[in-house]
Write a protein that holds these residues in place. Structure first.
Motif, short mmCIF file in Angstrom:
data_model
loop_
_atom_site.label_atom_id
_atom_site.label_comp_id
_atom_site.label_asym_id
_atom_site.label_seq_id
_atom_site.Cartn_x
_atom_site.Cartn_y
_atom_site.Cartn_z
N GLY A 1 15.66 -15.78 26.08
CA GLY A 1 16.02 -15.78 24.65
C GLY A 1 15.22 -14.75 23.88
N SER A 2 14.43 -15.20 22.92
CA SER A 2 13.61 -14.31 22.07
C SER A 2 12.44 -13.71 22.84
CB SER A 2 13.08 -15.07 20.86
OG SER A 2 12.18 -16.09 21.30
N GLY A 3 12.19 -14.19 24.06
CA GLY A 3 11.04 -13.71 24.83
C GLY A 3 9.78 -14.52 24.58
N ALA A 4 9.89 -15.58 23.79
CA ALA A 4 8.72 -16.36 23.38
C ALA A 4 7.90 -16.85 24.58
CB ALA A 4 9.14 -17.55 22.53
N ILE A 5 8.55 -17.50 25.54
CA ILE A 5 7.81 -18.07 26.68
C ILE A 5 7.19 -16.97 27.52
CG2 ILE A 5 8.05 -19.37 28.84
CD1 ILE A 5 10.17 -21.10 27.37
N ALA A 6 7.95 -15.91 27.80
CA ALA A 6 7.44 -14.80 28.61
C ALA A 6 6.19 -14.18 27.96
CB ALA A 6 8.51 -13.74 28.80
N GLU B 1 6.01 -24.68 22.55
CA GLU B 1 4.68 -24.06 22.70
C GLU B 1 3.87 -24.74 23.81
OE1 GLU B 1 2.60 -23.92 18.97
OE2 GLU B 1 4.26 -22.99 17.91
N LEU B 2 4.11 -26.05 23.99
CA LEU B 2 3.34 -26.80 24.98
C LEU B 2 3.61 -26.36 26.41
CD1 LEU B 2 3.58 -30.38 23.41
CD2 LEU B 2 1.60 -28.88 23.42
N LEU B 3 4.75 -25.72 26.65
CA LEU B 3 5.03 -25.20 27.99
C LEU B 3 3.92 -24.24 28.45
CD1 LEU B 3 8.87 -24.40 27.96
CD2 LEU B 3 7.72 -26.01 29.49
N ILE B 4 3.44 -23.43 27.52
CA ILE B 4 2.39 -22.47 27.86
C ILE B 4 1.10 -23.20 28.20
CG2 ILE B 4 1.14 -20.40 27.10
CD1 ILE B 4 4.27 -20.10 27.31
N ARG C 1 7.92 -15.48 46.56
CA ARG C 1 6.68 -14.84 46.08
C ARG C 1 6.30 -15.25 44.66
NH1 ARG C 1 8.05 -9.02 45.93
NH2 ARG C 1 5.88 -8.78 45.32
N VAL C 2 7.07 -16.16 44.04
CA VAL C 2 6.83 -16.52 42.64
C VAL C 2 5.82 -17.67 42.57
CG1 VAL C 2 7.88 -17.42 40.53
CG2 VAL C 2 9.10 -15.73 41.91
N ARG C 3 4.80 -17.47 41.74
CA ARG C 3 3.75 -18.48 41.60
C ARG C 3 4.11 -19.52 40.55
NH1 ARG C 3 0.86 -20.40 45.35
NH2 ARG C 3 -1.14 -21.23 44.70
N GLY C 4 4.91 -19.13 39.58
CA GLY C 4 5.28 -20.09 38.54
C GLY C 4 6.61 -19.76 37.90
N MET C 5 7.47 -20.77 37.74
CA MET C 5 8.73 -20.65 37.03
C MET C 5 8.67 -21.55 35.81
SD MET C 5 12.38 -22.39 37.71
CE MET C 5 11.86 -23.71 36.59
N VAL C 6 8.92 -20.98 34.64
CA VAL C 6 8.94 -21.74 33.40
C VAL C 6 10.29 -21.50 32.73
CG1 VAL C 6 7.77 -22.18 31.20
CG2 VAL C 6 6.44 -21.37 33.17
N SER C 7 10.90 -22.57 32.22
CA SER C 7 12.21 -22.40 31.59
C SER C 7 12.44 -23.45 30.52
CB SER C 7 13.32 -22.52 32.66
OG SER C 7 14.59 -22.33 32.08
N ASN C 8 13.07 -23.00 29.44
CA ASN C 8 13.60 -23.91 28.42
C ASN C 8 15.12 -23.71 28.46
OD1 ASN C 8 14.14 -25.52 26.23
ND2 ASN C 8 13.46 -24.03 24.71
N PRO C 9 15.79 -24.34 29.42
CA PRO C 9 17.22 -24.08 29.63
C PRO C 9 18.09 -24.86 28.65
CG PRO C 9 16.48 -25.74 31.17
CD PRO C 9 15.27 -25.37 30.35
N PRO C 10 19.38 -24.55 28.59
CA PRO C 10 20.29 -25.39 27.80
C PRO C 10 20.29 -26.80 28.41
CG PRO C 10 21.35 -23.33 28.45
CD PRO C 10 20.08 -23.42 29.22
N TYR C 11 20.06 -27.83 27.57
CA TYR C 11 19.99 -29.18 28.14
C TYR C 11 20.71 -30.23 27.29
CZ TYR C 11 15.77 -29.19 25.10
OH TYR C 11 14.89 -29.06 24.06
N ALA D 1 10.32 -15.75 13.22
CA ALA D 1 9.93 -17.13 13.56
C ALA D 1 8.48 -17.10 14.00
CB ALA D 1 10.81 -17.68 14.68
N HIS D 2 7.70 -18.05 13.52
CA HIS D 2 6.29 -18.13 13.93
C HIS D 2 6.19 -19.13 15.08
CE1 HIS D 2 4.98 -15.66 10.62
NE2 HIS D 2 5.80 -16.33 9.84
N TRP D 3 5.57 -18.67 16.17
CA TRP D 3 5.50 -19.50 17.38
C TRP D 3 4.17 -19.22 18.08
CZ3 TRP D 3 5.52 -19.01 22.81
CH2 TRP D 3 5.97 -20.14 23.52
N ARG D 4 3.41 -20.28 18.35
CA ARG D 4 2.02 -20.11 18.77
C ARG D 4 1.34 -19.19 17.76
NH1 ARG D 4 0.69 -22.59 23.63
NH2 ARG D 4 -1.11 -21.28 24.12
#
Length: 295
Positions: free
Chosen positions: A133-138, A106-109, A193-203, A85-88
């Motif tokens: 998931g695929s690790g895309a956001i991380a 992609e806009l989350l980043i 100690r976490v500066r940022g939490m990003v998630s694309n959870p089941p919704y 899959a192509h992403w960013r």
């Protein structure tokens, strides 16, 4: 496997007619050939490959035809057929163990990067991708926030195996740490100690999952789709637990479904631990992302 350009061109024309009859975008044939025949977009658009005496395919023409039949008859997404899959600007490995990363995600980043710029969030810090998931956001976070340490969590060992492989293939294995477990659970050592939490959870509401197009319903992992009765179970949990882990000024950022923005904004505002709650739309103008900061 070597095949003549003319043979391949003849197959492409046949496949295009089948795509039209099955209501599948013809562009997917090009994606298939970019991955499996190494042909570029221009050669495909101009059909100049027809004149090549030999083209090297990653599989035989009959195997390619069988693969295409799976797309037509079983509605297997083309990304699972090619395993890519192509992403960013990344080529990510995907299997049916992970959700296919969507362009809107992609806009989350970009929103995370903007938060760092706008509010002086220290980029040399801990960032978390929950439900990787695929690790895309991380991987996207590690690429964009070059000084950040990224922690990626998923409850599926199969998904984590794919995510780890993607991090290794793309050169981020030393910057992304992977943990198996539910949401924040494996990250107790990062509390406060976490500066940022990003998630694309089941919704997606449970009843709606059953009405999704066959490509999604039959082939993508329901674990990554089903958000409970109203689709907000996971987001509700992230709102509740986020303040235990985020440091003051830390970013809370999630993707959500069309129609959920008001409920999510209300949740964040009424919780009492968040400020500067903002809703952002995707490229289609749908309210898709909620962002807030830990007070």
């Amino acid at each position: 496997m070597l095949v003549s350009g003319l043979e391949l061109w003849q197959w492409v024309n046949q496949a295009k007619a089948q795509a039209l009859a099955s209501d599948i975008p013809q562009a997917e044939i090009d994606w298939l050939l970019q991955e499996l025949a190494g042909l570029d977009k221009l050669a495909l658009r101009l059909e100049s490959f027809k004149d090549l005496p030999k083209i090297e395919l990653k599989l035989s023409l009959s195997e390619l035809a069988q693969l295409w039949q799976r797309r037509l008859q079983e509605r297997v997404p083309v990304q699972y057929l090619t395993g890519v899959a192509h992403w960013r600007h990344f080529s990510l490995k995907v299997t049916p163990a992970v959700l296919i990363p969507r362009p809107e995600t992609e806009l989350l980043i970009d929103l995370a990067v903007e938060a760092v710029k706008s509010y002086g969030v220290n980029p040399k810090s801990h960032w978390v991708d929950l439900g990787t998931g695929s690790g895309a956001i991380a991987i996207g976070l590690a690429s964009a926030l070059t000084n950040a340490r990224v922690y990626a969590v998923d409850c599926s060992s199969e998904a984590l195996a794919v995510a780890r492989l993607n991090a290794e293939n793309l050169g981020f294995a030393s910057r992304v740490n992977f943990y198996q477990g539910l949401w924040w659970e494996p990250l107790a050592f990062l509390k406060g100690r976490v500066r940022g939490m990003v998630s694309n959870p089941p919704y997606i509401p449970s009843s709606t999952v059953l009405t999704l197009e066959p490509e999604v319903l039959k082939h993508e992992p329901h674990l990554a789709l089903d958000g409970g009765f109203d689709g907000l179970d996971c987001i509700r949990h992230l709102v509740e637990t986020g303040p235990d882990y985020l440091e003051s000024g830390g970013v809370w950022l999630v993707e959500m479904m069309a129609g959920q923005a008001e409920a999510v904004a209300d949740m964040l505002q009424s919780h009492g631990s968040y400020g500067k709650v903002e809703i952002f739309s995707d490229l289609a103008g749908i309210d898709r992302f909620a962002l807030a900061y830990r007070l």
